[in-house]
Design an enzyme around this catalytic site. Structure first.
Site, mmCIF file in Angstrom:
data_model
loop_
_atom_site.group_PDB
_atom_site.id
_atom_site.type_symbol
_atom_site.label_atom_id
_atom_site.label_comp_id
_atom_site.label_asym_id
_atom_site.label_seq_id
_atom_site.Cartn_x
_atom_site.Cartn_y
_atom_site.Cartn_z
ATOM 1 N N ARG A 237 0.846 -1.174 0.000
ATOM 2 C CA ARG A 237 0.000 0.000 0.000
ATOM 3 C C ARG A 237 0.896 1.243 0.000
ATOM 4 O O ARG A 237 1.983 1.228 0.577
ATOM 5 C CB ARG A 237 -0.894 0.039 1.255
ATOM 6 C CG ARG A 237 -2.042 -0.948 1.221
ATOM 7 C CD ARG A 237 -3.173 -0.461 0.341
ATOM 8 N NE ARG A 237 -4.267 -1.408 0.249
ATOM 9 C CZ ARG A 237 -4.368 -2.382 -0.649
ATOM 10 N NH1 ARG A 237 -3.393 -2.555 -1.521
ATOM 11 N NH2 ARG A 237 -5.416 -3.180 -0.666
ATOM 12 N N GLU A 266 -3.976 7.585 -4.171
ATOM 13 C CA GLU A 266 -4.322 7.188 -5.537
ATOM 14 C C GLU A 266 -5.685 7.737 -5.952
ATOM 15 O O GLU A 266 -6.589 7.834 -5.113
ATOM 16 C CB GLU A 266 -4.369 5.653 -5.612
ATOM 17 C CG GLU A 266 -3.017 5.025 -5.375
ATOM 18 C CD GLU A 266 -3.117 3.544 -5.151
ATOM 19 O OE1 GLU A 266 -4.205 2.972 -5.383
ATOM 20 O OE2 GLU A 266 -2.110 2.949 -4.763
ATOM 21 N N HIS A 284 -1.399 0.949 -9.797
ATOM 22 C CA HIS A 284 -1.983 -0.074 -8.920
ATOM 23 C C HIS A 284 -2.557 -1.229 -9.744
ATOM 24 O O HIS A 284 -3.735 -1.561 -9.625
ATOM 25 C CB HIS A 284 -3.075 0.541 -8.028
ATOM 26 C CG HIS A 284 -3.275 -0.252 -6.764
ATOM 27 N ND1 HIS A 284 -3.491 0.326 -5.535
ATOM 28 C CD2 HIS A 284 -3.305 -1.586 -6.524
ATOM 29 C CE1 HIS A 284 -3.617 -0.618 -4.606
ATOM 30 N NE2 HIS A 284 -3.516 -1.773 -5.190
#
Lengths: 320, 302
Positions: A237, A266, A284
């Protein structure tokens, strides 16, 4: 026939890959509200019978949300990370939580290795060099860095971390790790903390869970310890890294470079990174293959079926 | 030419930089009787004509493992020694082959571009193709092919191969023709030497056998692949994708490939790391030193 919904699906509008399978098996209610007020009103009106929530995406499941679902006893997450769920509150309310288990592990492990090789051998930049016609005009491309023999420290030797280690061994990498679980059976060298892991490795790969203990676990001290030739690969993360400090360290050459698939906010990415040639950036995408999606769909369904027939859950998350 | 190698050669020998000569025939006229050694690389070696033009030539030391640019038959005939740079580059080349596969299947170059262009704010990137478990077919199971196989096994990939002769102890599945190898593999990797027999070993038939779900990875030599056919297959969607480090007319790359997102193109970098190029240069220098001192060559081919 309007059956009272048993399963609530909370997902962004485009993430509809589970709709069909779920509604075939259960009375389903779907919502893609992202902001609190409309969602909570919606829940009050329609969701009193909901016993399970399928959470797709990054929507926060907090105490307020939970308080509007009086019958809720299970949250099925389609991510491995559960940092978006108030786990202590779930425990307090007797709500079980499942995650994606090992559904994504292979793809994430593959991706981590891909990011590392892409960084060391400058693959995205070299591809740009050819496709922009520069090879014919400007001659030889910059040299890269050899992977074989590099010391790689894995932060978090769970399902994903173990698969990364297994993939890097045949490349001649020397594997070490720091993890909450240190086992005698693990053949790699253990470091008791992240600073010493960084000090003794050329590369650190982040694949541990994000929680209160691991937030910003890669901070300035760790990056200075990693050093000016050191590389960070993040398939965990964004919150694992102090992103502001990392940007400074990359720009100033405190660390050698990074391959990043996750960021703190994000899809926001610090713009200073866009012009750097010592980073490989990724939106991601480590889990984004049809195979992984199939896996997580099957797993979610299996967890729901187990729950509704009082069988043990397949991929429960520990709540303490 | 690698600058470390160039500097060292300059220090130790009377070095002529042949690629800078505007009139090569004039140069040869002037110097033909003094040239005792040639240092070549992947793009330039010594054909029969050059060898004939240099009567005092004793040794060709190539800054590469590939020998396709050297007329080995002629060298044998004239007693000229030839050396190359095996083993020191095996790992880097194998690493890059896997790197190409991952970059291609998982669209890593596209992903990097996607983020840098700011497009991520408007939507997620699409799904890509899993690597783990895909079958990998390797043409040529020499040092480099074997190193690629070992790495791919870490990703649970079943390994197939084609080779001039079957290797009984390797534990991988042998196919007697490249077409059958391509039919039975998701990913086809070229890792053999370039010889008269292997020129265009990946031809239209092989490309068709690989098909719209298959991908080709070339870390051998450009002429291993019928490049015209490859470009057609890719632009027509008959081949799933390609990761290419080498081309028939380097540094020229067919421009039809530039806009394709299922193609990764690299400027012949498989051995291009600081560590390996230094090791290769040291081998070239070591072989020359041994030769001129009358000692055994380090990595002789002829």
């Amino acid at each position: 026939m309007a059956e009272s919904p048993l399963v609530l699906v909370q997902r962004p509008p485009t993430f509809d890959f589970m709709d069909e399978l779920l509604s075939r098996n259960f009375p389903v209610l779907t919502t893609h509200h992202t902001s609190s007020a409309p969602l909570l009103v919606f829940l009050s009106r329609h969701a009193s019978s909901v016993r399970a929530v399928v959470s797709i995406g990054r929507f926060k499941i907090d105490a307020d949300f939970l308080s509007h679902l009086p019958s809720l006893r299970l949250i099925v997450c389609t991510s491995v990370g559960t940092d978006h769920v108030d786990l202590p509150e779930c425990k307090r309310r007797g709500i079980a939580v499942t995650n994606a288990g090992e559904a994504y592990s292979e793809d994430v492990a593959d991706y981590a290795v891909g990011l590392l090789i892409s960084f060391l051998r400058r693959i995205p930049a070299a591809d740009r060099y050819v496709k922009s016609g520069q090879w014919a005009k400007c001659g030889e491309f910059k040299l890269g860095i050899k992977l074989s023999g590099k010391r790689v420290g894995i932060l978090g030797l769970g399902s994903i971390g173990s698969l990364i280690a297994k993939r890097l061994e045949p490349f001649g990498c020397i594997i070490s790790y720091n993890s909450t679980c240190q086992k005698q059976s693990i053949p790699y060298l253990y470091y008791p903390d992240v600073v010493s892991l960084a000090a003794n490795n050329d590369v650190i790969i982040l694949c541990c869970a994000l929680n209160d203990q691991t937030r910003h676990i890669v901070n300035r001290e760790v990056m200075e310890s990693l050093g000016r030739n050191g590389i960070i690969i993040n398939v965990g993360r964004g919150g694992l890294i102090d992103e502001k400090e990392m940007v400074k360290c990359l720009v100033d050459g405190v660390i050698g470079g990074a391959g990043l698939d996750a960021f703190e906010k994000e899809p926001g990415v610090p713009v200073e990174l866009f012009g750097l040639d010592n980073v490989v950036l990724s939106p991601h995408s480590a889990v984004a293959t049809p195979g992984s999606l199939d896996n997580v769909v099957q797993l979610a369904l299996a967890n729901l079926k187990a729950f509704f027939s009082n069988q043990p859950l397949i991929s429960p998350v520990r709540l303490n | 030419m690698n600058s470390y190698l160039e500097n060292e050669l300059q220090k130790r020998y009377n070095l002529h930089r042949f690629w800078t000569c505007p009139e090569k025939s004039v140069f040869l006229e002037t110097h033909r009787n003094s040239i005792r050694a040639i240092v070549g690389n992947a793009s330039a070696g010594a054909d029969a004509k050059l060898i004939d033009d240099l009567p005092k030539l004793e040794i060709i030391s190539s800054f590469s493992v590939g020998l396709d640019k050297i007329d080995l038959g002629k060298c044998k005939e004239k007693g000229i020694r030839v050396t190359n740079t095996p083993e020191v580059l095996t790992e880097d080349v194998a690493d890059l082959a896997i790197g190409l596969i991952l970059a291609l299947l998982r669209r890593l170059c596209e992903c990097d571009r996607y983020v840098r262009s700011g497009k991520w704010k408007y939507g997620d990137f699409k799904l890509t193709t899993k690597f783990s478990g895909k079958s990998v077919g390797i043409i040529g199971l020499g040092r480099i092919g074997a190193a690629i196989a070992k790495r791919a096994q870490g990703f649970n990939c079943p390994i197939n191969y084609y080779s001039r002769t079957e290797k009984p102890d390797v534990g991988y599945k042998y196919y007697p023709t490249v077409v059958e190898l391509a039919q039975n593999s998701d990913i086809l990797v070229v890792a053999c030497a370039l010889t008269d027999e292997t020129r265009h070993i990946v031809n239209r038939e092989v490309i068709d056998a690989l098909g719209p779900k298959g991908v080709l990875i070339n870390i051998g030599r450009g002429p291993h692949v019928d490049e015209k056919e490859l470009v057609k297959a890719l632009t027509e969607g008959r081949l799933g994708g390609a990761g290419l480090d080498v081309f028939e007319e380097e540094p020229h790359v067919p421009e039809e490939l530039f806009g394709l997102e299922n193609v990764v193109l690299l400027p012949h970098v498989a051995s291009a790391t600081v560590e390996t190029r230094t090791a290769m240069a040291d081998l070239v220098l070591g072989n020359l030193e041994a030769h001129f001192a009358g000692k055994s060559l380090l990595t002789p081919v002829v």
